[in-house]
Write a protein that holds these residues in place. Sequence first.
Motif, mmCIF file in Angstrom:
data_model
loop_
_atom_site.group_PDB
_atom_site.id
_atom_site.type_symbol
_atom_site.label_atom_id
_atom_site.label_comp_id
_atom_site.label_asym_id
_atom_site.label_seq_id
_atom_site.Cartn_x
_atom_site.Cartn_y
_atom_site.Cartn_z
ATOM 1 N N THR A 55 1.000 -1.448 0.139
ATOM 2 C CA THR A 55 0.069 -0.228 0.523
ATOM 3 C C THR A 55 1.270 0.708 0.136
ATOM 4 O OG1 THR A 55 0.368 -0.020 2.311
ATOM 5 C CG2 THR A 55 -1.696 -1.307 1.297
ATOM 6 N N PRO A 56 0.865 2.389 -0.336
ATOM 7 C CA PRO A 56 1.331 3.363 -0.779
ATOM 8 C C PRO A 56 1.575 4.151 0.633
ATOM 9 C CG PRO A 56 -0.945 3.832 -1.422
ATOM 10 C CD PRO A 56 -1.222 2.409 -1.272
ATOM 11 N N PHE A 59 4.617 2.281 2.523
ATOM 12 C CA PHE A 59 5.637 2.625 1.588
ATOM 13 C C PHE A 59 6.076 4.211 2.541
ATOM 14 C CE2 PHE A 59 8.519 4.603 -1.402
ATOM 15 C CZ PHE A 59 8.916 3.534 -1.570
ATOM 16 N N ALA A 60 4.892 4.928 2.448
ATOM 17 C CA ALA A 60 5.135 6.243 3.226
ATOM 18 C C ALA A 60 5.605 6.008 4.627
ATOM 19 C CB ALA A 60 3.969 6.684 2.964
ATOM 20 N N ARG A 61 5.078 4.859 6.115
ATOM 21 C CA ARG A 61 5.264 4.349 6.645
ATOM 22 C C ARG A 61 7.176 3.153 6.598
ATOM 23 N NH1 ARG A 61 0.106 2.248 8.194
ATOM 24 N NH2 ARG A 61 1.510 0.946 7.214
ATOM 25 N N ASN A 62 6.854 2.976 6.183
ATOM 26 C CA ASN A 62 8.063 1.961 6.332
ATOM 27 C C ASN A 62 8.867 1.794 5.061
ATOM 28 O OD1 ASN A 62 10.358 0.521 6.776
ATOM 29 N ND2 ASN A 62 8.880 -0.583 8.806
ATOM 30 N N PRO A 63 9.656 2.512 4.173
ATOM 31 C CA PRO A 63 9.517 2.118 2.906
ATOM 32 C C PRO A 63 10.795 1.143 2.493
ATOM 33 C CG PRO A 63 10.874 3.932 3.064
ATOM 34 C CD PRO A 63 9.631 4.062 4.550
ATOM 35 N N ARG A 64 11.757 1.280 4.020
ATOM 36 C CA ARG A 64 12.472 0.126 4.225
ATOM 37 C C ARG A 64 12.079 -1.981 4.413
ATOM 38 N NH1 ARG A 64 17.832 2.090 5.456
ATOM 39 N NH2 ARG A 64 17.157 4.327 5.716
ATOM 40 N N LEU A 65 11.131 -1.816 5.008
ATOM 41 C CA LEU A 65 10.284 -2.417 5.355
ATOM 42 C C LEU A 65 9.503 -3.437 4.218
ATOM 43 C CD1 LEU A 65 9.300 -5.495 7.097
ATOM 44 C CD2 LEU A 65 6.793 -3.714 7.472
ATOM 45 N N VAL A 66 8.940 -2.130 3.249
ATOM 46 C CA VAL A 66 8.530 -2.325 1.805
ATOM 47 C C VAL A 66 8.804 -3.152 1.285
ATOM 48 C CG1 VAL A 66 6.600 -1.561 -0.368
ATOM 49 C CG2 VAL A 66 6.381 -1.274 2.381
ATOM 50 N N TRP A 67 10.436 -1.863 0.366
ATOM 51 C CA TRP A 67 11.161 -2.852 -0.320
ATOM 52 C C TRP A 67 12.141 -3.623 -0.113
ATOM 53 C CZ3 TRP A 67 12.269 -2.365 -4.781
ATOM 54 C CH2 TRP A 67 12.479 -1.939 -5.410
ATOM 55 N N SER A 68 11.865 -4.142 1.307
ATOM 56 C CA SER A 68 13.328 -5.725 2.137
ATOM 57 C C SER A 68 11.940 -7.466 1.428
ATOM 58 C CB SER A 68 13.196 -6.046 3.166
ATOM 59 O OG SER A 68 12.400 -6.356 3.970
ATOM 60 N N TRP A 69 10.310 -6.775 1.654
ATOM 61 C CA TRP A 69 9.698 -7.614 0.567
ATOM 62 C C TRP A 69 9.679 -7.682 -0.478
ATOM 63 C CZ3 TRP A 69 4.218 -6.687 -1.344
ATOM 64 C CH2 TRP A 69 3.535 -7.928 -0.979
ATOM 65 N N TYR A 70 9.671 -6.584 -0.947
ATOM 66 C CA TYR A 70 9.609 -6.500 -2.371
ATOM 67 C C TYR A 70 11.456 -7.746 -2.960
ATOM 68 C CZ TYR A 70 5.498 -4.556 -3.580
ATOM 69 O OH TYR A 70 4.005 -4.721 -3.655
ATOM 70 N N PHE A 164 -2.703 -1.815 -3.634
ATOM 71 C CA PHE A 164 -4.260 -1.665 -2.962
ATOM 72 C C PHE A 164 -4.331 0.114 -2.899
ATOM 73 C CE2 PHE A 164 -2.760 -6.278 -2.135
ATOM 74 C CZ PHE A 164 -4.292 -6.695 -1.799
ATOM 75 N N GLY A 165 -5.309 0.147 -2.897
ATOM 76 C CA GLY A 165 -6.056 1.383 -2.843
ATOM 77 C C GLY A 165 -4.881 2.546 -3.891
ATOM 78 N N GLU A 166 -4.721 1.847 -4.742
ATOM 79 C CA GLU A 166 -4.148 2.781 -5.974
ATOM 80 C C GLU A 166 -5.112 2.449 -7.733
ATOM 81 O OE1 GLU A 166 -0.219 3.489 -4.838
ATOM 82 O OE2 GLU A 166 -0.309 1.525 -6.783
#
Length: 249
Positions: A55-56, A59-70, A164-166
């Motif tokens: 979700t955006p 990503f705004a809250r914790n880009p490091r976590l989202v990037w580590s999943w990706y 999600f949401g986009e």
Amino acid sequence: MGGLEEGLRRAARLIEESSYLVAFTGAGISAESGIPTFRGAGGLWKKYRPEDLATPEAFARNPRLVWSWYKWRMNIVFSAKPNPAHRLLAVLEERGVLKAVITQNVDNLHRAAGSKRVIELHGSIRRVRCIACGFKEELREPPSEDLPKCPSCGSLLRPDVVWFGEPLPGEALEEAFREASRCDVMLVVGTSGVVEPAASIPVYAKAGGAALINVNPEPNAYTGIADVELRMKAVEFALKISRLLGIEV
Ligand code: APR
């Protein structure tokens, strides 16, 4: 099992007699290429649900976590190869039977298998885009940095996928619904059918008079409306149906 064999024969007949066959695919078609699905057995990364990471806001809250999943997913996708189910769709297209693949997958395995007409509803995990200036880049490998930055403006890069949401890419979505209204048979492979608006595409095809073939080892959102329900994995389906159709995958 008699039921499955009979279902496969009915599916083969529908495919052979179709005048406009379209496929609709989800993460399950790539599961046997080693790419984990989002839901169901083995579908979770650590303790997170996709709805909490893709979700955006996440990503705004914790880009490091989202990037580590990706990056975890990218590593898997970059080394994955298409399987016989991807190849079946490419061969059916080559023979003029299949007119398009509509996919929710971001792994590019349909194209890697040789499919030409692929409608990607959720973007591509092999591409990044800048959150500020719109810069886009095709990747040859997962980024090495924890937080990849835009070479053009220095802002954060993100995977070029739909969260999600986009909104979905408008042209792809329109094309997908056009194909759904045109087809007389839709082959649905490996999707739970719970993420809208993509999930409505087979329902729309069915409402327009198409027959649905639903390939999935588990019941899913189309179980009640499918004309042929094939409770099996994508690769087993591809191998068995290709034998019935007299083609090699
Ligand atoms: N062959 C066929 N189907 C399989 C296999 C297999 N080998 N293994 C699992 N499946 C089925 C599961 O039973 C499930 O119904 O594939 C489906 C996978 O469901 P999801 O993980 O929900 O994947 P998908 O339907 O593609 O998800 C839609 O959700 O978070 C997102 O954007 C992401 O595009 C994705 C969307």
